[in-house]
Design a protein around this motif. Sequence first.
Motif, PDB file in Angstrom:
ATOM      1  N   ARG A  57       4.983 -11.720   6.931  1.00 12.81           N
ATOM      2  CA  ARG A  57       3.883 -11.113   7.704  1.00 12.81           C
ATOM      3  C   ARG A  57       3.239 -12.158   8.622  1.00 12.81           C
ATOM      4  NH1 ARG A  57       2.758  -5.403   6.274  1.00 12.81           N
ATOM      5  NH2 ARG A  57       4.312  -5.080   4.713  1.00 12.81           N
ATOM      6  N   ARG A  58       3.053 -13.377   8.106  1.00 17.04           N
ATOM      7  CA  ARG A  58       2.484 -14.442   8.945  1.00 17.04           C
ATOM      8  C   ARG A  58       3.414 -14.792  10.104  1.00 17.04           C
ATOM      9  NH1 ARG A  58       1.001 -16.614   3.801  1.00 17.04           N
ATOM     10  NH2 ARG A  58       2.777 -18.028   3.872  1.00 17.04           N
ATOM     11  N   ASP A  59       4.716 -14.592   9.891  1.00 15.35           N
ATOM     12  CA  ASP A  59       5.702 -14.869  10.946  1.00 15.35           C
ATOM     13  C   ASP A  59       5.862 -13.702  11.912  1.00 15.35           C
ATOM     14  OD1 ASP A  59       6.168 -17.378   9.930  1.00 15.35           O
ATOM     15  OD2 ASP A  59       8.032 -16.834   8.902  1.00 15.35           O
ATOM     16  N   GLY A  60       5.052 -12.663  11.762  1.00 12.69           N
ATOM     17  CA  GLY A  60       5.058 -11.567  12.719  1.00 12.69           C
ATOM     18  C   GLY A  60       5.845 -10.336  12.322  1.00 12.69           C
ATOM     19  N   CYS A  61       6.346 -10.281  11.103  1.00  9.96           N
ATOM     20  CA  CYS A  61       7.068  -9.088  10.651  1.00  9.96           C
ATOM     21  C   CYS A  61       6.054  -8.062  10.154  1.00  9.96           C
ATOM     22  CB  CYS A  61       8.047  -9.445   9.535  1.00  9.96           C
ATOM     23  SG  CYS A  61       9.417 -10.465  10.085  1.00  9.96           S
ATOM     24  N   THR A  62       5.992  -6.942  10.822  1.00 12.66           N
ATOM     25  CA  THR A  62       5.049  -5.903  10.428  1.00 12.66           C
ATOM     26  C   THR A  62       5.707  -4.834   9.567  1.00 12.66           C
ATOM     27  OG1 THR A  62       5.453  -4.713  12.487  1.00 12.66           O
ATOM     28  CG2 THR A  62       3.569  -6.229  12.431  1.00 12.66           C
ATOM     29  N   GLU A  63       7.028  -4.656   9.697  1.00 12.24           N
ATOM     30  CA  GLU A  63       7.751  -3.673   8.900  1.00 12.24           C
ATOM     31  C   GLU A  63       8.647  -4.401   7.908  1.00 12.24           C
ATOM     32  OE1 GLU A  63       9.780  -0.593  11.084  1.00 12.24           O
ATOM     33  OE2 GLU A  63       8.410  -0.863  12.764  1.00 12.24           O
ATOM     34  N   THR A  75       0.267  -5.022   7.598  1.00 10.33           N
ATOM     35  CA  THR A  75      -0.230  -4.431   8.838  1.00 10.33           C
ATOM     36  C   THR A  75       0.709  -3.343   9.322  1.00 10.33           C
ATOM     37  OG1 THR A  75       0.911  -6.151  10.080  1.00 10.33           O
ATOM     38  CG2 THR A  75      -1.409  -6.535   9.544  1.00 10.33           C
ATOM     39  N   GLY A  76       1.754  -3.101   8.570  1.00 11.66           N
ATOM     40  CA  GLY A  76       2.736  -2.080   8.912  1.00 11.66           C
ATOM     41  C   GLY A  76       3.384  -1.560   7.645  1.00 11.66           C
ATOM     42  N   PRO A  77       4.323  -0.643   7.805  1.00  6.50           N
ATOM     43  CA  PRO A  77       4.908   0.010   6.634  1.00  6.50           C
ATOM     44  C   PRO A  77       5.845  -0.888   5.840  1.00  6.50           C
ATOM     45  CG  PRO A  77       6.025   0.713   8.622  1.00  6.50           C
ATOM     46  CD  PRO A  77       4.884  -0.148   9.061  1.00  6.50           C
ATOM     47  N   ILE A  78       5.949  -0.575   4.546  1.00  7.86           N
ATOM     48  CA  ILE A  78       7.021  -1.137   3.735  1.00  7.86           C
ATOM     49  C   ILE A  78       7.852   0.051   3.258  1.00  7.86           C
ATOM     50  CG2 ILE A  78       5.667  -3.118   2.985  1.00  7.86           C
ATOM     51  CD1 ILE A  78       5.702  -1.873   0.168  1.00  7.86           C
ATOM     52  N   ARG A  79       9.133  -0.207   3.084  1.00  2.00           N
ATOM     53  CA  ARG A  79      10.042   0.837   2.613  1.00  2.00           C
ATOM     54  C   ARG A  79      10.864   0.252   1.484  1.00  2.00           C
ATOM     55  NH1 ARG A  79      15.370   3.095   4.630  1.00  2.00           N
ATOM     56  NH2 ARG A  79      15.436   1.228   5.898  1.00  2.00           N
ATOM     57  N   LEU A  80      10.931   0.976   0.384  1.00  5.81           N
ATOM     58  CA  LEU A  80      11.726   0.556  -0.757  1.00  5.81           C
ATOM     59  C   LEU A  80      13.061   1.272  -0.707  1.00  5.81           C
ATOM     60  CD1 LEU A  80       9.018   0.846  -3.570  1.00  5.81           C
ATOM     61  CD2 LEU A  80       9.508  -1.100  -2.081  1.00  5.81           C
ATOM     62  N   THR A  81      14.145   0.519  -0.863  1.00  3.42           N
ATOM     63  CA  THR A  81      15.470   1.118  -0.894  1.00  3.42           C
ATOM     64  C   THR A  81      16.204   0.648  -2.145  1.00  3.42           C
ATOM     65  OG1 THR A  81      16.469  -0.694   0.386  1.00  3.42           O
ATOM     66  CG2 THR A  81      15.623   1.194   1.634  1.00  3.42           C
ATOM     67  N   GLY A  82      17.271   1.340  -2.476  1.00 10.77           N
ATOM     68  CA  GLY A  82      18.109   0.948  -3.591  1.00 10.77           C
ATOM     69  C   GLY A  82      17.479   1.125  -4.949  1.00 10.77           C
ATOM     70  N   THR A  83      16.480   1.982  -5.054  1.00  7.10           N
ATOM     71  CA  THR A  83      15.818   2.155  -6.344  1.00  7.10           C
ATOM     72  C   THR A  83      16.757   2.860  -7.325  1.00  7.10           C
ATOM     73  OG1 THR A  83      14.788   4.199  -5.565  1.00  7.10           O
ATOM     74  CG2 THR A  83      13.462   2.206  -5.455  1.00  7.10           C
ATOM     75  N   SER A  84      16.844   2.316  -8.519  1.00  8.45           N
ATOM     76  CA  SER A  84      17.645   2.950  -9.569  1.00  8.45           C
ATOM     77  C   SER A  84      16.944   4.233 -10.008  1.00  8.45           C
ATOM     78  CB  SER A  84      17.791   1.998 -10.758  1.00  8.45           C
ATOM     79  OG  SER A  84      16.517   1.801 -11.372  1.00  8.45           O
ATOM     80  N   ASP A  85      17.667   5.068 -10.745  1.00  7.71           N
ATOM     81  CA  ASP A  85      17.052   6.292 -11.260  1.00  7.71           C
ATOM     82  C   ASP A  85      15.848   5.968 -12.139  1.00  7.71           C
ATOM     83  OD1 ASP A  85      18.920   7.871  -9.969  1.00  7.71           O
ATOM     84  OD2 ASP A  85      20.202   8.085 -11.738  1.00  7.71           O
TER      85      ASP A  85
END
Length: 117
Positions: A42-48, A75-85
């Motif tokens: 985030r400090r390096d400018g990644c908002t997503e 400051t922007g969205p996070i998305r979780l992927t690869g979640t196990s059942d």
Amino acid sequence: MPAPLLTIEVSRPAPGRARLRLAGELDYDTAPELVEAADRLRRDGCTELEIDLGAITLCDSSGLSALVVIHRNGTGPIRLTGTSDQLQQLLDRTGLAEVLATGHGSSAAADAASGTG
């Protein structure tokens, strides 16, 4: 030397976006590592941020808390992927699935759907 409990592989597929691929255990001992990695991005400018949980073998309440902290600090969205059942069920039962965007299933499927693969 023992293997680390958590490994975090970071890639930047596009400006302002980062993908964190986690492997191992996300728990009391390792959750601060994830929060710090996300804070650095985030400090390096990644908002997503996309957090790939496909290789997580254990996620306890501290791991869930770390995901909430990352979400709240962002400051922007996070998305979780690869979640196990099992992890998806935990997210659903705690109500976090409604707060955190989840792409249940493999990150490869999420990549294909988003065109980032």
